[in-house]
Design an enzyme around this catalytic site. Structure first.
Site, mmCIF file in Angstrom:
data_model
loop_
_atom_site.group_PDB
_atom_site.id
_atom_site.type_symbol
_atom_site.label_atom_id
_atom_site.label_comp_id
_atom_site.label_asym_id
_atom_site.label_seq_id
_atom_site.Cartn_x
_atom_site.Cartn_y
_atom_site.Cartn_z
ATOM 1 N N HIS A 6 -56.113 -66.821 -26.882
ATOM 2 C CA HIS A 6 -57.060 -65.840 -27.425
ATOM 3 C C HIS A 6 -56.628 -64.392 -27.156
ATOM 4 C CE1 HIS A 6 -59.843 -68.837 -28.656
ATOM 5 N NE2 HIS A 6 -60.008 -69.305 -27.439
ATOM 6 N N HIS A 63 -64.708 -70.763 -32.907
ATOM 7 C CA HIS A 63 -64.684 -71.987 -33.716
ATOM 8 C C HIS A 63 -65.505 -71.828 -34.992
ATOM 9 C CE1 HIS A 63 -63.706 -74.312 -29.759
ATOM 10 N NE2 HIS A 63 -62.736 -73.511 -30.146
ATOM 11 N N HIS A 95 -55.539 -77.490 -32.380
ATOM 12 C CA HIS A 95 -56.667 -76.670 -31.917
ATOM 13 C C HIS A 95 -56.252 -75.215 -31.730
ATOM 14 C CE1 HIS A 95 -60.634 -75.845 -30.476
ATOM 15 N NE2 HIS A 95 -60.053 -75.026 -29.606
ATOM 16 N N ASP A 144 -58.095 -72.009 -33.320
ATOM 17 C CA ASP A 144 -58.488 -70.789 -32.599
ATOM 18 C C ASP A 144 -57.871 -69.551 -33.248
ATOM 19 O OD1 ASP A 144 -60.066 -71.963 -30.617
ATOM 20 O OD2 ASP A 144 -58.422 -72.109 -29.167
HETATM 21 ZN ZN LIG Z 1 -60.910 -73.184 -29.168
#
Ligand SMILES: [Zn+2]
Length: 303
Positions: free
Chosen positions: A261, A77, A234, A238
């Site tokens: 991720h 973040h 969001h 990321d």
């Molecule tokens: Zn995140």
């Protein structure tokens, strides 16, 4: 021409780590041109870990960096805020292993960067222009990058939940501001998953103050959502943090479908290996400003 930027002053913030629940003090400091983003563990004699793909350690619920056994956790973040606000060079000091989660979004970091101000540096910024498509898949999860005149991110998610379902969004930083459209989107989790993570010793610092939690029917946070598609936004937040680990802002179109991720990190490491897919250039994107362009009101006189 695109110049490199650093912070105009030092700024600090403290908070708790999402997974460790431990209080951590964070300080952002200016850095010379070509430094990139470098983390320093002030509790370990200032041990430095460069925010680069080769140090990516674990990418399940957060993007962590590790060098010689020293860990820095939940970096994505802050990295997203730095990239999104156009900071090329900065030293990030922390006195524990995990960055503060603050409110679960990148907005507190954006405000901190605004407070510091930005300073242009003499050196030119170099971009990685995508020349050939690179596509990766893992079952239904997909991520790819294609040639384009500017950085654009297209993200799609699909969760079988009444509040989420299928969401998708195209984010072209020249057309929409990172600060207003991406930075405020908070991290999210499902109640059953949160309980499972707690049992495995994770999310000790998690609460409705810093995670959007969904029970089987609804959002449990009393204030509700910041955007109807906060979840998809969001994911873009990321992604912007994770792809900054490439080391150069991309000029290309990143398309992600139900990624996360681990796939963001795979895209970056594959790109670094497939040297024929991109070239470095100091020519800024043609069509519009990239994600790393500097909001004009932020740039202070300097260099
Ligand atoms: Zn995140």
């Amino acid at each position: 021409m695109g110049r490199q930027y650093t912070l105009a002053s030092e700024v600090a913030l403290s908070g708790i780590g999402l997974h460790t629940g431990v209080t951590v003090h964070l300080r952002l400091c200016p850095a010379p041109a070509h430094t990139g983003v470098v983390f320093r563990r002030t509790d370990l004699d200032g041990f430095a870990i460069e925010a680069q793909s080769r140090h990516v350690a674990r990418v399940s619920y957060a993007t962590s960096l590790m060098k010689k056994g020293v860990l820095i956790s939940t970096t994505e973040h802050l990295l997203s805020a730095l990239a999104g606000m156009g900071v090329d060079n900065a030293i990030v000091e922390i006195d524990n292993l995990e960055l503060p989660i603050v409110d679960g979004s990148a907005l507190p970091f954006v405000k901190l960067i605004r407070q510091a101000g930005l300073r242009p540096q003499r050196a030119r910024r170099s971009y990685a222009r995508i020349l050939k498509p690179l596509e990766l898949a893992d079952g239904p999860k997909k991520i790819a990058v294609y040639p384009s005149d500017t950085l654009t991110v297209s993200y799609a998610i699909n969760f079988p939940h009444p509040v989420i379902g299928a969401q998708s969004l195209d984010f072209a930083p020249g057309a929409r501001s990172y600060e207003d459209n991406v930075a405020p989107a908070r991290t999210f989790g499902f109640l059953a998953e949160v309980e499972m993570l707690l049992k495995s010793g994770l999310v000790k610092g998690g609460s409705l103050e810093n995670v959007v939690v969904l029970d089987p029917q609804r959002v449990m946070n009393p204030e509700g959502l910041r955007f109807p598609d906060e979840f998809c936004r969001h994911k873009i937040l990321d992604l912007i943090g994770d792809i900054s680990l490439f080391g150069h802002p991309l000029i290309g179109h990143v398309v992600a479908d139900r990624a996360g991720h681990a796939m963001h990190a795979r895209l970056v490491s594959q790109l670094l290996h497939q040297r024929n897919c991109w070239e470095l250039t100091t020519d800024p994107p043609l069509r519009s400003d990239p994600v790393l362009s500097v909001p004009a009101e932020l740039a202070v006189a300097g260099a």
